[in-house]
Design an enzyme around this catalytic site. Structure first.
Site, mmCIF file in Angstrom:
data_model
loop_
_atom_site.group_PDB
_atom_site.id
_atom_site.type_symbol
_atom_site.label_atom_id
_atom_site.label_comp_id
_atom_site.label_asym_id
_atom_site.label_seq_id
_atom_site.Cartn_x
_atom_site.Cartn_y
_atom_site.Cartn_z
ATOM 1 N N SER A 23 82.369 1.001 -38.272
ATOM 2 C CA SER A 23 83.734 1.369 -38.681
ATOM 3 C C SER A 23 83.787 2.800 -39.220
ATOM 4 O O SER A 23 84.748 3.532 -38.946
ATOM 5 C CB SER A 23 84.300 0.368 -39.687
ATOM 6 O OG SER A 23 83.721 0.514 -40.954
ATOM 7 N N ASN A 24 82.772 3.237 -39.962
ATOM 8 C CA ASN A 24 82.759 4.633 -40.417
ATOM 9 C C ASN A 24 82.520 5.594 -39.253
ATOM 10 O O ASN A 24 83.072 6.689 -39.228
ATOM 11 C CB ASN A 24 81.707 4.844 -41.516
ATOM 12 C CG ASN A 24 82.274 4.585 -42.899
ATOM 13 O OD1 ASN A 24 83.323 5.094 -43.262
ATOM 14 N ND2 ASN A 24 81.584 3.766 -43.674
ATOM 15 N N ARG A 102 68.354 1.028 -41.806
ATOM 16 C CA ARG A 102 66.909 1.157 -41.921
ATOM 17 C C ARG A 102 66.584 2.286 -42.889
ATOM 18 O O ARG A 102 67.242 3.320 -42.883
ATOM 19 C CB ARG A 102 66.284 1.450 -40.554
ATOM 20 C CG ARG A 102 66.248 0.198 -39.687
ATOM 21 C CD ARG A 102 65.767 0.468 -38.287
ATOM 22 N NE ARG A 102 64.361 0.874 -38.200
ATOM 23 C CZ ARG A 102 63.324 0.060 -38.317
ATOM 24 N NH1 ARG A 102 63.503 -1.219 -38.580
ATOM 25 N NH2 ARG A 102 62.088 0.508 -38.186
ATOM 26 N N VAL A 103 65.563 2.055 -43.721
ATOM 27 C CA VAL A 103 65.123 3.111 -44.638
ATOM 28 C C VAL A 103 64.341 4.131 -43.821
ATOM 29 O O VAL A 103 63.459 3.774 -43.033
ATOM 30 C CB VAL A 103 64.254 2.519 -45.768
ATOM 31 C CG1 VAL A 103 63.694 3.636 -46.641
ATOM 32 C CG2 VAL A 103 65.069 1.542 -46.605
ATOM 33 N N LEU A 104 64.715 5.396 -43.967
ATOM 34 C CA LEU A 104 64.091 6.450 -43.165
ATOM 35 C C LEU A 104 62.767 6.899 -43.770
ATOM 36 O O LEU A 104 62.596 6.904 -44.981
ATOM 37 C CB LEU A 104 65.043 7.645 -43.074
ATOM 38 C CG LEU A 104 66.412 7.339 -42.462
ATOM 39 C CD1 LEU A 104 67.287 8.575 -42.489
ATOM 40 C CD2 LEU A 104 66.287 6.816 -41.037
ATOM 41 N N ASN A 118 74.929 10.705 -45.588
ATOM 42 C CA ASN A 118 75.129 9.267 -45.621
ATOM 43 C C ASN A 118 76.348 8.975 -46.489
ATOM 44 O O ASN A 118 76.689 9.759 -47.369
ATOM 45 C CB ASN A 118 73.887 8.584 -46.211
ATOM 46 C CG ASN A 118 73.994 7.066 -46.194
ATOM 47 O OD1 ASN A 118 74.476 6.470 -45.234
ATOM 48 N ND2 ASN A 118 73.545 6.429 -47.264
ATOM 49 N N HIS A 120 77.768 5.936 -49.055
ATOM 50 C CA HIS A 120 77.282 4.776 -49.799
ATOM 51 C C HIS A 120 78.442 4.157 -50.573
ATOM 52 O O HIS A 120 79.224 4.875 -51.193
ATOM 53 C CB HIS A 120 76.169 5.221 -50.767
ATOM 54 C CG HIS A 120 75.604 4.092 -51.550
ATOM 55 N ND1 HIS A 120 74.757 3.157 -50.999
ATOM 56 C CD2 HIS A 120 75.787 3.717 -52.846
ATOM 57 C CE1 HIS A 120 74.442 2.263 -51.923
ATOM 58 N NE2 HIS A 120 75.046 2.580 -53.050
ATOM 59 N N GLU A 185 86.342 4.932 -47.724
ATOM 60 C CA GLU A 185 85.240 5.535 -46.972
ATOM 61 C C GLU A 185 85.756 6.210 -45.704
ATOM 62 O O GLU A 185 85.317 7.305 -45.341
ATOM 63 C CB GLU A 185 84.201 4.470 -46.586
ATOM 64 C CG GLU A 185 83.397 3.916 -47.750
ATOM 65 C CD GLU A 185 82.424 2.821 -47.304
ATOM 66 O OE1 GLU A 185 81.838 2.944 -46.216
ATOM 67 O OE2 GLU A 185 82.259 1.840 -48.054
#
Length: 199
Positions: A23-24, A102-104, A118, A120, A185
């Protein structure tokens, strides 16, 4: 070549990373349709080839690619090297994470330092990580919101570019608050990205 077409080619090239419904990402793509938007979305990339957002991006005429993380097993960096190659092949100059779950690794974060952002769903530095709306309600906060920040090695720790505040209402549920924050957002992210690429 018309003046309008020439102006379009001078826009910053942005790739969007998603894992789900996007959606973002859709908000970023829609904003890029405006003639005065300083960026264009050149690729929507997902670690889930079946992500709903890929179909939405394709329908909007944006190139899409799914690079499944599962065949890479526990080698996150190998998966990210494949992502990075795709980003560079698309000519991306900036990367926007939009529900990328996923954590980069430090490798990818370093490769795009200062050019990866990003969004949040909290007013950072409050409530990094997950379950932000429930945490805000349980803390008795008068307001919640969302934050756009540069991506650094720490989760949700990068320099803040912009925030949008949303009141917490009496009797709010995490779901109701989440829906209102998501609307914020969708306004905040395209505006913050536009400011970043415009310098």
């Amino acid at each position: 070549m018309s003046v309008a077409n020439h102006a379009m080619t001078d826009r910053a090239k942005v790739a969007v990373l998603i894992s789900g419904r996007g959606s973002n990402m859709t908000a970023l793509v829609d904003a890029a349709k405006a003639p005065d938007c300083p960026y264009e979305v050149v690729l929507v990339l997902s670690n889930r080839p079946d992500a709903q957002g890929l179909a939405l991006a394709a329908a909007a005429g944006v190139p899409t690619l799914g690079i499944d993380h599962r065949p890479f097993g526990t080698d996150r960096e190998a998966h990210e090297r494949a992502l990075d190659a795709a980003l560079r092949a698309a000519g991306a100059e900036y990367v926007a994470l939009a529900g990328y779950m996923r954590v980069l690794t430090p490798w990818l974060v370093e490769a795009w330092a200062g050019r990866m952002i990003n969004i949040h769903p909290s007013l950072l530095p409050k409530y990094p990580g997950l379950d932000t709306h429930r945490r805000a309600i349980e803390a008795g906060d008068a307001e919640a919101g969302c934050t756009v920040h540069l991506v650094t090695a720490g989760v949700d720790e990068g320099p803040i570019l912009d925030q949008s505040r949303v009141p917490v209402l009496k009797g709010d549920t995490p779901e109701a608050l989440a829906a209102r924050v998501l609307e914020a957002e969708h306004d905040l992210y395209p505006a913050a990205l536009a400011r970043l690429v415009a310098g």
